[in-house]
Enzyme design. Structure first.
Site, PDB file in Angstrom:
ATOM      1  N   CYS A 149     -12.004 -13.377  32.055  1.00 32.06           N
ATOM      2  CA  CYS A 149     -12.932 -13.553  30.923  1.00 32.06           C
ATOM      3  C   CYS A 149     -13.123 -12.206  30.211  1.00 32.06           C
ATOM      4  O   CYS A 149     -12.177 -11.686  29.639  1.00 32.06           O
ATOM      5  CB  CYS A 149     -14.243 -14.156  31.433  1.00 32.06           C
ATOM      6  SG  CYS A 149     -15.369 -14.645  30.104  1.00 32.06           S
ATOM      7  N   ASP A 207     -10.424 -24.724  26.706  1.00 26.30           N
ATOM      8  CA  ASP A 207     -11.385 -23.625  26.589  1.00 26.30           C
ATOM      9  C   ASP A 207     -11.969 -23.629  25.181  1.00 26.30           C
ATOM     10  O   ASP A 207     -11.296 -23.260  24.215  1.00 26.30           O
ATOM     11  CB  ASP A 207     -10.677 -22.298  26.872  1.00 26.30           C
ATOM     12  CG  ASP A 207     -11.631 -21.118  26.980  1.00 26.30           C
ATOM     13  OD1 ASP A 207     -12.732 -21.191  26.420  1.00 26.30           O
ATOM     14  OD2 ASP A 207     -11.255 -20.135  27.627  1.00 26.30           O
ATOM     15  N   HIS A 239     -12.404 -23.005  30.244  1.00 25.78           N
ATOM     16  CA  HIS A 239     -12.693 -21.601  30.504  1.00 25.78           C
ATOM     17  C   HIS A 239     -13.095 -21.432  31.971  1.00 25.78           C
ATOM     18  O   HIS A 239     -13.636 -22.340  32.596  1.00 25.78           O
ATOM     19  CB  HIS A 239     -13.825 -21.119  29.590  1.00 25.78           C
ATOM     20  CG  HIS A 239     -13.987 -19.640  29.585  1.00 25.78           C
ATOM     21  ND1 HIS A 239     -13.054 -18.800  29.027  1.00 25.78           N
ATOM     22  CD2 HIS A 239     -14.963 -18.848  30.093  1.00 25.78           C
ATOM     23  CE1 HIS A 239     -13.452 -17.548  29.175  1.00 25.78           C
ATOM     24  NE2 HIS A 239     -14.605 -17.550  29.827  1.00 25.78           N
TER      25      HIS A 239
END
Length: 271
Positions: A149, A207, A239
């Site tokens: 991330c 995502d 995600h």
């Protein structure tokens, strides 16, 4: 210095909701683990490490966290790499701006901490980790970096920053931003054409924060360069699909992604 109590102290608070039954626990059998403290520009920060006990000349793996910092999941990832033969380290990169574990939600963490973290500061702190690893049994001619991330974005940027990186794997790191926050002048899309380090990007088609269109733009930009980088998009993943402590976890794609990551590092000389 061994200071395990400093790792994971705000894990649950910062990352609710979590899914306890999916959490992977990697033991420390055969490993030396602990926390050392490094100082850059007068600021001390903790670095969690794990390595095969009693071994030297180990490949080095930098593990870069999400916005929540070095909580127990990230420490576990460090141990996973150590079990694969690495001297693995995860620096706490937010100490100058604040402690994510004290804040109530992701939006607040982003506003009060993440958008205030200069990229140059992060690059310098990771440089210090590489120097420590080199002085403590690590072979930085086999240097890898793996991030998730926020840490995925940093992985792309650090691969451009430090030509000593042998290979990198970026998990669902943001590729574009408009406007750029102060102190964060570049994003992966900006450095893609001139990147020389081979980076593997692992992304999820579901995502909602990183549209597939931006992944396609990144792939095209990488095609303009010579880095031998590649991107894999998992059709059924969203995600944070590797984050086994969160509902977003996709076990099948997480296992495949980690296998691909290990193979990527080996293929490109960082294993």
């Amino acid at each position: 210095m061994n200071d395990n109590a400093s790792i994971g102290s705000g894990f649950a608070a910062a990352t609710q909701p979590i899914t306890e039954h999916t959490v992977i626990r990697t033991d420390t059998e055969g490993l030396a683990v602990g926390t050392i403290r490094l100082t850059v520009d007068g600021q001390e920060f903790p670095v969690y490490y794990a390595r095969p006990a009693g071994q030297d000349k180990l490949p080095v793996m930098i593990v870069v966290s999400e916005i929540f910092g070095v909580h127990e999941h990230i420490a576990d990832v460090v141990r996973r790499f150590a079990k694969q033969g690495y001297l693995a380290v995860a620096p706490e990169l937010f100490v100058r701006q604040g402690d994510p574990s004290t804040l109530p939600d992701m939006a607040t963490i982003m506003a009060q901490i993440i958008r205030k973290v200069p990229d140059a500061q992060v690059m310098g702190d990771i440089d210090a980790c590489v120097a420590w690893a080199e002085a403590n049994g690590g072979d930085v001619d086999r240097l890898g970096i793996n991030g998730f991330c926020w840490g995925g974005r940093i992985t792309w940027l650090y691969a451009a920053h430090n030509p000593r990186v042998t290979a990198a794997v970026a998990w669902y790191g943001k590729l574009v931003a408009d406007p750029n926050p102060p102190g964060q002048p570049h994003h992966p899309i900006d450095i893609a054409p001139t990147l020389t380090v081979p980076v593997l990007g692992l992304y999820g088609a579901r995502d909602t924060g990183i549209p597939v269109a931006t992944v396609e733009r990144m792939t095209a930009a990488l095609g303009e360069g010579t880095s031998d980088s590649a991107i894999v998009v998992y059709p059924d993943a969203g995600h944070a699909f590797y984050a086994d402590y969160r509902p977003s976890y996709n076990a099948k794609d997480a296992r495949d992604g980690f296998a691909r990551a290990l193979a990527w590092f080996r293929e490109h000389g960082a294993g």
